[in-house]
Design an enzyme around this catalytic site. Structure first.
Site, short mmCIF file in Angstrom:
data_model
loop_
_atom_site.label_atom_id
_atom_site.label_comp_id
_atom_site.label_asym_id
_atom_site.label_seq_id
_atom_site.Cartn_x
_atom_site.Cartn_y
_atom_site.Cartn_z
N THR A 330 -48.18 -31.68 -4.48
CA THR A 330 -47.44 -30.68 -3.73
C THR A 330 -48.32 -29.96 -2.72
O THR A 330 -49.48 -29.66 -3.00
CB THR A 330 -46.80 -29.65 -4.68
OG1 THR A 330 -46.16 -28.62 -3.91
CG2 THR A 330 -47.83 -29.02 -5.58
N ASP A 331 -47.75 -29.73 -1.56
CA ASP A 331 -48.39 -28.87 -0.58
C ASP A 331 -48.33 -27.43 -1.08
O ASP A 331 -47.51 -27.10 -1.94
CB ASP A 331 -47.65 -29.00 0.76
CG ASP A 331 -48.27 -28.15 1.85
OD1 ASP A 331 -49.50 -28.13 1.93
OD2 ASP A 331 -47.52 -27.51 2.60
N LYS A 332 -49.21 -26.58 -0.58
CA LYS A 332 -49.22 -25.17 -1.00
C LYS A 332 -48.41 -24.31 -0.05
O LYS A 332 -47.41 -23.71 -0.44
CB LYS A 332 -50.66 -24.64 -1.08
CG LYS A 332 -50.73 -23.16 -1.49
CD LYS A 332 -52.12 -22.61 -1.39
CE LYS A 332 -52.56 -22.37 0.03
NZ LYS A 332 -51.80 -21.26 0.69
N THR A 333 -48.84 -24.25 1.21
CA THR A 333 -48.26 -23.32 2.16
C THR A 333 -46.82 -23.68 2.48
O THR A 333 -46.53 -24.77 2.96
CB THR A 333 -49.09 -23.30 3.46
OG1 THR A 333 -50.45 -23.04 3.14
CG2 THR A 333 -48.57 -22.24 4.41
#
Length: 880
Positions: A330-333
């Site tokens: 998963t990406d964070k931002t």
């Protein structure tokens, strides 16, 4: 011109693009427009409707059905062929309609290009469509503008960019103009080049400047990412891979058994036409004609359930793929976090207060109000209607901080009007504002503000500052990945306050800002971990920030390492496999790193889900087994690359999708356990009749009746059946596990033998005529199917599946009665009137079948879902 950004000073840039500080002439710009083309990204060619329709026939089971339909027609059985074609068309139309609805015809990246820009042409500023920009144009950029091309900065005035869509960096990135002369040090020169470039698709958050266009259209950074994404062919989903393996096994079995039947029939002197008909009958009997349609309906119902929960599936198999995932990257931002700055902690002289800043003492509230007032006055941002802000994201966060404390920024600014401003500059790292009665407020980097302060504010009055203690407290917050700002105040005669060296200011406190996690994300991640799914954060943000968020969300332990781009690129293939298997957080990664990580995980046999919202996520979203894009905050590129879109950006819906996917897969597996024994039994009945050189207990047309009735009623029960409450407590299915593990094959084999034996015994019961015997054999076969359905379904679940099961059994009972009672059906299928004396025989066959099925699959219906796990553990996770 090659896109390598190797420019060290302004003279290099102008010489390379053949331009000057006065921009291009109209004639030169037109010539370059012809040479380089419009400033547009090449759109993905739309797939015509007929191509989408024909693609539905690429399913291997559909191919087998098409062959069976043609053979039936060639052998003079048009009714059989028509029934098979009807099943094919149902499945094809279902898949076509779902794909047609999900297709987005809008060019994905066009929305990232600002429609008009301010360009310098013939020495004059003109507003031009972004599509007419060419390399060499000089453009003006200002706050709030979306950049339309890759630019090198000629001038920059307090310019900051939001590059999260490209890099994943959650904080604004400061920019500076290229120097007139480049630095001698290589590191300094590289930093200058990075700071002086701004890219298409990024947003100006503060300041203004001038830039010269270096690259347009497909040559931009976004264009390279799009080319990388479109070069990746869509990968097969795990379900299709398993169905293909099953179809291959069934095809091989059909060919072998058909050849055996043909050889034996010819050896018995039955003639070529009769033996060929028997071989085709055997093939039609073994192949479950209705299976593709049942699988499509099951998937379509899963898609509808997810759509009601805010998750839009672009392909039918995607819902099952989510149920198969073993790793979520998963990406964070913007995915785990809200992609906005928020004040999380306030440092005061006598206390540290965390959001939501309630429950503190009156003295703390007074100190917080003083700190927030300074944050409002020493601030250039504004809050509009419904809390929407304009200006630097960090300054907007300060206004929200004051608003949360009950302070109204407009009222504060009216009470203390600003008289003068010392703007923020990267060299001095602070901003200052002067107000009435000589009041001065400062805001900036803590290390600078602390040196300028001689005092710290206490409720009892100013006291001498303890810089060491403040530094330790601020550094502790920085280690947690927060961005810190210090605020100070004082009084100064008009004019003298602009000299920062005078010092003597009073420190009011400091604030720590972060991009907060989305509500519900921590709970969703914990559900994933409980389901045996590994979580990996892959972000372009700072390692310290990424680690802090991962710890808050509960999947990174204090001692766990964070891997960066440099470490990943320097690693050998063996080391990369180890990093992919053990690392939970990857930071400062590039788009290529995300793609390589996904591919490395897939090479290790993992089923990978990749979530993201930015342009930088698109290649990995396309390559992953299931790409999940954010619908609101995500870029159009990410949505185009993904198989699933979360319409409300709620990460928790991914867990719901995983649960729905597991339910769909479990129900498809139950469907196979229900349909395959009947198909195998019919095929073996035909084969056994050929081997024994006797009459067939069931005719080919009767076989189609059974298969059609099975697919159109009883098999559909599992599409509506609810999930096992414990399904999310089980570990993910082993990636290499077959659609039907060995243990389930053994169960089905035993039940198939039972069905064949009962059909032969009933058929050869000597008091019946041939038509009566065949009718009773078909009735017995349907009775045993009903018993198997009840055994697999188990106890009532208080959902739509209960009603579907009751309705299906009732329809089968009525249809089977009409099968032997209606004259028209009697003539078509060569059946006879039902005999009341046959009822005990059918009841006995049903009771025996139900008892054997309960023994084979277990008294607890949940054992049906768990049997695959048990089998895979024994087989080491390998497909049969």
């Amino acid at each position: 011109m090659e896109n390598n950004n190797q420019h060290n000073e302004l003279s290099d840039v102008f010489a390379d693009v053949g331009s000057s500080s006065q921009g291009l002439s109209s004639a030169e710009a037109q010539a370059r427009l012809i040479k380089f083309g419009p400033n547009r990204l090449p759109p993905s060619p739309p797939k015509p409707w007929w191509r989408r329709f024909l693609d539905q026939f690429r399913n291997p089971l559909i191919a087998i059905l098409v062959l069976a339909a043609f053979l039936s027609w060639l052998l003079g059985h048009p009714v059989d062929s028509a029934v098979i074609w009807a099943v094919i068309l149902i499945n094809t139309i279902l898949g076509f309609v779902q794909e047609y609805r999900a297709e987005n015809a809008v060019a994905a990246l066009q929305s990232l290009l600002d429609p008009h820009v301010l360009a310098l042409r013939d020495g004059r500023w003109e507003a031009l469509p972004a599509a007419r920009i060419v390399p060499g144009d000089v453009l003006a950029v200002q706050a709030g503008e979306r950049i339309s091309a890759d630019l090198a900065l000629v001038e920059a005035r307090e310019l900051a960019m939001d590059e999260s869509m490209l890099s994943g960096e959650s904080f604004p990135v400061p920019k500076a103009a290229l120097p007139r002369q480049h630095s001698a040090a290589a590191d300094a020169a590289e930093e200058e080049k990075r700071q002086s470039m701004i890219y298409a698709g990024t947003l100006v958050t503060a300041g203004s400047g001038l830039g010269i266009v270096l690259f347009t259209g497909a040559a931009t950074a976004i264009g390279r990412i799009q080319a990388l994404m479109t070069s990746l062919p869509p990968d097969e989903t795990p379900l299709l891979r398993r169905v293909n393996r099953l179809a291959g096994s069934l095809s091989a079995a059909v060919l072998v058994l058909a050849a055996l039947a043909l050889a034996v029939g010819l050896s018995h002197g039955q003639g070529l036409e009769n033996t060929l008909l028997a071989a085709v009958s055997l093939a039609v009997a073994i192949i479950p004609e209705g299976l593709p349609a049942v699988i499509s309906i099951t998937l379509a119902l899963g898609v509808q359930r997810m759509a009601r929960r805010g998750a839009i599936l672009r392909q039918l198999p995607a819902v099952e793929t989510l149920g198969s995932v073993t790793v979520i990257c998963t990406d964070k931002t913007g995915t785990l976090t809200e992609n906005r700055m928020q004040v999380a902690t306030a440092l005061l002289a006598e206390s540290t207060i965390h959001a939501p800043f309630t429950g503190s003492s009156p003295q703390d509230q007074e100190a917080l109000a003083k700190l927030a007032t300074a944050a409002v006055l020493c601030n250039d941002a504004h809050l509009g209607e419904q809390g929407k802000g304009l200006g630097d994201p960090m300054e907007q966060a300060l206004l929200h901080f004051a608003h949360h404390l009950g302070l109204i920024s407009t009222a504060i600014r009216e009470t203390h009007p600003r008289r003068d401003t010392l703007p923020f500059q990267h060299e001095r790292k602070f901003m200052a504002t002067a107000h009435d009665e000589g009041r001065v407020f400062l805001k900036g980097a803590p290390e600078v503000i602390l040196d300028l302060c001689a005092w710290e504010w206490h409720p009892q009055g100013p006291q001498a500052i303890d810089r060491k203690a403040w530094r330790e407290r601020i550094e502790a917050l920085a280690e947690d990945g927060m961005r810190t700002l210090a605020l100070a105040s004082g009084r100064s005669p008009e004019g003298s306050w602009k000299d920062p060296a005078q010092g003597g200011w009073t420190l009011l406190g400091a604030v720590a800002l972060l991009d907060p996690p989305r509500p519900g994300v921590r709970e969703a991640i914990q559900r994933c971990l409980a389901a045996g799914i590994r979580m990996q954060m892959i972000t372009g943000d700072h390692p310290r920030t990424a680690a802090a968020i991962a710890r808050q969300l509960g999947f990174l332990a204090p001692g766990d390492a964070v891997v960066t781009h440099g470490q990943w690129t320097a690693a050998s293939p063996t080391e990369r496999r180890h990093l992919a298997a053990t690392t939970k957080v990857f930071a400062r990664v590039h788009p290529e790193d995300k793609l390589q990580l996904v591919e490395t995980l897939q090479q290790q046999g993992e089923i990978v889900a990749m979530t993201g919202d930015g342009v930088n996520d698109a290649p990995a979203l396309r390559r992953a087994d299931i790409g999940v894009a954010m619908g609101r905050s995500g870029s159009d590129v990410a949505r185009e690359a993904a198989a699933m879109v979360l319409s409300d950006d709620h990460f928790a819906h991914i867990v719901d999708a995983v649960a729905e996917g597991r339910r769909v897969y479990a129900n498809i597996r139950k469907t196979l356990q229900f349909m395959l024994p009947t198909s195998f039994a019919q095929g073996l009945v035909v084969l056994l009749a050929v081997l024994l050189d006797t009459e067939m207990p069931i005719t080919p047309l009767q076989i189609l009746w059974v298969n059609t009735l099975t697919a159109s009623t009883m098999a559909l029960v599992f599409a509506f059946m609810g999930s096992d409450p414990r399904l999310m407590e089980q570990a993910p299915r082993p990636p290499r596990e077959g659609l039907i593990p060995p243990a389930l094959w053994r169960r089905m084999a035993v039940f198939t033998v039972l069905m064949v034996a009962i059909v032969f015994l009933i058929f050869h019961y000597d008091r019946h005529s041939l038509a009566q015997a065949r009718t009773l054999a078909v009735d017995a076969l349907m009775t045993m199917e009903a018993a198997l359905l009840i055994a697999l379904y188990g106890r009532p679940r208080q959902d739509r599946g209960d009603a579907a099961a009751g309705l299906a059994l009732l329809l089968c009972l009525v249809s089977q009665y009409l099968f032997g009672a209606l004259p028209g059906l009697q003539r078509l299928f060569a059946t006879s009137n039902p005999d009341g004396a046959d009822l005990p025989i059918l009841l006995g066959a049903g009771i025996l079948s139900y008892g054997v099925a309960r023994i084979l699959w277990g008294a607890d219906p949940r054992a049906v879902a768990a049997s695959g796990k048990e089998a895979s553990q024994k087989a080491g996770g390998k497909a049969p």
